[in-house]
Design an enzyme around this catalytic site. Sequence first.
Site, PDB file in Angstrom:
ATOM      1  N   SER A  52     -29.826 -29.087 -73.576  1.00 14.96           N
ATOM      2  CA  SER A  52     -30.448 -27.932 -74.239  1.00 14.96           C
ATOM      3  C   SER A  52     -31.181 -28.352 -75.521  1.00 14.96           C
ATOM      4  CB  SER A  52     -29.414 -26.837 -74.532  1.00 14.96           C
ATOM      5  OG  SER A  52     -28.562 -27.200 -75.581  1.00 14.96           O
ATOM      6  N   ASN A  53     -30.699 -29.359 -76.211  1.00 14.71           N
ATOM      7  CA  ASN A  53     -31.433 -29.825 -77.398  1.00 14.71           C
ATOM      8  C   ASN A  53     -32.737 -30.518 -77.006  1.00 14.71           C
ATOM      9  OD1 ASN A  53     -30.094 -29.326 -80.125  1.00 14.71           O
ATOM     10  ND2 ASN A  53     -28.352 -29.970 -78.857  1.00 14.71           N
TER      11      ASN A  53
ATOM     12  N   ARG B 205     -22.784 -41.869 -76.013  1.00 15.39           N
ATOM     13  CA  ARG B 205     -22.356 -43.262 -76.188  1.00 15.39           C
ATOM     14  C   ARG B 205     -22.670 -43.704 -77.604  1.00 15.39           C
ATOM     15  NH1 ARG B 205     -21.244 -46.099 -71.560  1.00 15.39           N
ATOM     16  NH2 ARG B 205     -21.871 -44.982 -69.682  1.00 15.39           N
TER      17      ARG B 205
ATOM     18  N   ASN C 132     -30.057 -38.429 -84.486  1.00 17.57           N
ATOM     19  CA  ASN C 132     -28.991 -37.843 -83.669  1.00 17.57           C
ATOM     20  C   ASN C 132     -28.689 -36.450 -84.180  1.00 17.57           C
ATOM     21  OD1 ASN C 132     -26.766 -37.733 -81.809  1.00 17.57           O
ATOM     22  ND2 ASN C 132     -25.375 -38.113 -83.524  1.00 17.57           N
TER      23      ASN C 132
ATOM     24  N   HIS D 193     -25.485 -33.663 -84.360  1.00 14.55           N
ATOM     25  CA  HIS D 193     -24.027 -33.601 -84.218  1.00 14.55           C
ATOM     26  C   HIS D 193     -23.559 -32.193 -84.580  1.00 14.55           C
ATOM     27  CE1 HIS D 193     -19.982 -35.227 -84.069  1.00 14.55           C
ATOM     28  NE2 HIS D 193     -19.732 -34.502 -85.140  1.00 14.55           N
TER      29      HIS D 193
ATOM     30  N   ASP E 264     -21.633 -41.495 -86.502  1.00 16.57           N
ATOM     31  CA  ASP E 264     -22.131 -40.229 -87.053  1.00 16.57           C
ATOM     32  C   ASP E 264     -22.250 -40.270 -88.584  1.00 16.57           C
ATOM     33  OD1 ASP E 264     -22.243 -39.114 -84.477  1.00 16.57           O
ATOM     34  OD2 ASP E 264     -20.153 -38.475 -84.578  1.00 16.57           O
TER      35      ASP E 264
ATOM     36  N   GLU F  96     -28.451 -25.646 -83.798  1.00 17.50           N
ATOM     37  CA  GLU F  96     -28.926 -26.990 -83.417  1.00 17.50           C
ATOM     38  C   GLU F  96     -30.361 -26.925 -82.921  1.00 17.50           C
ATOM     39  OE1 GLU F  96     -26.361 -29.513 -81.023  1.00 17.50           O
ATOM     40  OE2 GLU F  96     -24.644 -28.247 -81.471  1.00 17.50           O
TER      41      GLU F  96
HETATM   42  C1  GAR Z   1     -24.635 -30.695 -78.622  1.00 21.85           C
HETATM   43  O1  GAR Z   1     -23.763 -29.733 -79.155  1.00 21.85           O
HETATM   44  C2  GAR Z   1     -24.712 -31.915 -79.505  1.00 21.85           C
HETATM   45  O2  GAR Z   1     -24.683 -31.608 -80.869  1.00 21.85           O
HETATM   46  C3  GAR Z   1     -23.467 -32.650 -79.103  1.00 21.85           C
HETATM   47  O3  GAR Z   1     -23.413 -32.519 -77.702  1.00 21.85           O
HETATM   48  C4  GAR Z   1     -24.037 -31.287 -77.333  1.00 21.85           C
HETATM   49  C5  GAR Z   1     -25.111 -31.612 -76.333  1.00 21.85           C
HETATM   50  O4  GAR Z   1     -25.666 -30.432 -75.824  1.00 21.85           O
HETATM   51  N1  GAR Z   1     -23.511 -34.032 -79.497  1.00 21.85           N
HETATM   52  C6  GAR Z   1     -22.446 -34.697 -79.899  1.00 21.85           C
HETATM   53  O5  GAR Z   1     -21.323 -34.223 -79.957  1.00 21.85           O
HETATM   54  C7  GAR Z   1     -22.725 -36.131 -80.298  1.00 21.85           C
HETATM   55  N2  GAR Z   1     -21.623 -36.664 -81.045  1.00 21.85           N
HETATM   56  P1  GAR Z   1     -27.051 -30.460 -75.066  1.00 21.85           P
HETATM   57  O6  GAR Z   1     -26.913 -31.524 -73.978  1.00 21.85           O
HETATM   58  O7  GAR Z   1     -27.176 -29.083 -74.483  1.00 21.85           O
HETATM   59  O8  GAR Z   1     -28.120 -30.788 -76.051  1.00 21.85           O
END
Ligand code: GAR
Length: 209
Positions: A20-21, A98, A114, A116, A152, A181
């Site tokens: 989604s991001n 990863r 990134n 988070h 992070d 996000e």
């Molecule tokens: C998001 O909430 C992102 O911030 C998190 O995984 C999700 C991915 O969602 N990332 C982490 O936790 C990295 N440490 P998405 O695939 O829908 O973008």
Amino acid sequence: MSDEANEIHRLGVLISGRGSNMLALARAVREGEIREAQIVVVVSDRANAPGLKLAAEQGIETLVIERRASSREEHEREIIAALRARHVDLVCLAGYMRLLSPVFIEAYRWRTLNIHPSLLPSFPGLDAQRQALEHGVKWTGCTVHFVDETLDGGPIIEQRVVPVLDDDTVETLSARILAQEHKAYPAAVARVLRGDFQLIGRRVLLKSR
Ligand code: GAR
């Protein structure tokens, strides 16, 4: 980032799941919030990542580069080669689950971002939303940061804050953070591509003030 007037920046997005991001970044490029840029490839380390289909629907090239039996460094070298072959100049980790080794960090230093789902440096690592809920904080949010060798822990570009409500579950809290996000990541990418920042120690400060 270079600020040459008519250069088109070439973005590579790394995902492991939902995407989604990645989609929020694609929308921001399409709608001109991120200017003079193109997402040239979406790379997933998982063949079944739902985000791959979403990217393909946007007309973006997708690649699956699984780790299989290779070492972390070999896997990353494969990804770096794919990014370089497409002249990617900014890498956005978007739910890429990863930890990157110095091999990748060196190849794209200050050119890897990134997102988070917490207000770093609180709650790094996995399950950040659950960590926040269980710790009992009243506010949490999301952070976009440069990626360095720490978990992070790289310099922070952008943060958004959300309240933690008494009746929140991990799911409701995660959804509230995710909505932020999707705003924070495009804003951070646009700013980095504009070159509108200076790095003083760990602080990413506005240049245009
Ligand atoms: C998001 O909430 C992102 O911030 C998190 O995984 C999700 C991915 O969602 N990332 C982490 O936790 C990295 N440490 P998405 O695939 O829908 O973008």
